[in-house]
Design an enzyme around this catalytic site. Structure first.
Site: not given
Ligand SMILES: Nc1ncnc2c1ncn2[C@@H]1O[C@H](COP(=O)(O)OP(=O)(O)O)[C@@H](O)[C@H]1O
Ligand SMILES: [Mg+2]
Length: 313
Positions: A9, A216, A257, A271, A273, A277
């Site tokens: 990143e 993204y 999130d 998660e 963060n 950003g």
């Molecule tokens: N269990 C899930 N169900 C539905 N969408 C998911 C799930 N996990 C991830 N996503 C999708 O992927 C994106 C990134 O996942 P995330 O866990 O927030 O990791 P990152 O650290 O890459 O942001 C989320 O914003 C969502 O759009």
């Molecule tokens: Mg995320």
């Protein structure tokens, strides 16, 4: 001000860093920008800053590594401390903590590469698939910006998804997919207490859009802030995000999130963060803006939350 670094990143961090630097200068601070690399400790020893603004994302910056070095050197810094960074940046640790605390997070199973190589974890996949039901989301434990996140619709998709995730981390998780709306809850410390900012909803512009990495890319996702949610949901999402923030021990600012499941209206935390950003298009600054907090003001608040009395020159 620390930016860049070795993580995937890096580019986002360079943008966050440049924007923070401008704001700090407008606020009257003397700023030394350090692109984090092998000479970090030497640079910090030379410069002896009153405070470090950590504008790093991903590995080193968000996982507690740089924070630990700043602790060693006795330099105060912005954002979360070492332990919060360690647990928030590792989705497996964070999800275990949330599950233990009764905070809703999608069901999951996590494995290390060793479990696959040496313990035959592959044999457990059918049982996992049975428990989680397809589609299943496969992701590396420590990564951001959706890198390495794959969506498996059938058992045949799982091995490829695992290989992709293992290319980012030695630990991966398989997670239940939550179909619904995607919400980001930003939090900043205000006068010592965390405050929830208006919620941002990420709306994918394409239907059936499961390539998370592509989301993204500019124009493929629309962001709505404040998200159109009824008061009850807004309050619930804010309360859950605050709980996560407190549980992981975040400080200064963070973004949580979540998914809002269609049909059930249940919320699930994906998660947290610790250093989200801070670019022109990033979600936390958008949320702050919607609350009437401009970027300079936001940076000022993050500085003052760092506890140090930093005198403008
Ligand atoms: N269990 C899930 N169900 C539905 N969408 C998911 C799930 N996990 C991830 N996503 C999708 O992927 C994106 C990134 O996942 P995330 O866990 O927030 O990791 P990152 O650290 O890459 O942001 C989320 O914003 C969502 O759009
Ligand atoms: Mg995320």
């Amino acid at each position: 001000m620390l930016k860049g670094g070795r993580s995937l990143e890096r580019q986002v961090s360079l943008k966050s860093g440049a924007r923070v630097q401008d704001a700090l200068e407008r606020l009257g601070h003397e700023v030394v920008a350090i692109d984090v690399g092998g000479d970090l400790v030497a640079r910090l020893s030379d410069e002896r800053p009153e405070l470090a603004f950590v504008a790093l994302h991903g590995r080193d910056g968000e996982d507690g590594t740089v924070q630990e070095l700043l602790e060693v050197m006795g330099i105060p810094y912005t954002g979360s401390g070492v332990s919060a960074c360690i647990s928030a940046s590792d989705k497996v640790l964070a999800k275990h903590a949330m599950r233990d605390a009764g905070i809703p997070t999608p069901d999951f199973f996590a494995f290390s590469e060793t479990a696959f190589r040496e313990l035959g974890a592959a044999q457990a996949l059918p049982a996992i698939e049975e428990r989680l039901q397809f589609p299943i989301v496969v992701k590396p434990a420590r990564q951001g910006s959706a890198l390495g996140i794959k969506f498996a619709r059938t058992p045949a998709d799982v091995p490829t998804a695992l290989v992709a995730a293992f290319s980012y981390d030695r630990k991966v998780l398989l997670e239940r997919h939550v179909a619904g709306r995607e919400l980001a809850v930003s939090i900043i410390d205000e006068g010592g207490a965390p405050r929830v900012l208006p919620i941002v909803e990420a709306v994918p512009e394409e239907e059936d859009f499961y390539d998370f990495e592509a989301r993204y890319e500019i124009g493929r996702t629309r962001f709505v802030c404040p998200a159109e949610l009824d008061d009850g949901l807004t309050t619930r999402a804010g309360a859950i995000a605050l709980e996560v923030y407190g549980l992981l021990g975040c400080a200064g600012f963070a973004r949580v999130d979540l998914m809002l499941e269609s049909g059930t209206e249940d919320l699930y935390v994906l998660e947290a963060n610790p250093i989200p950003g801070l670019t022109e298009t990033s979600l936390l600054p958008q949320a702050a803006d919607a609350a009437g907090i401009g970027f300079d003001d936001l940076v000022e608040r993050i500085l003052s939350a760092a506890g140090a009395v930093v005198r403008a020159t």
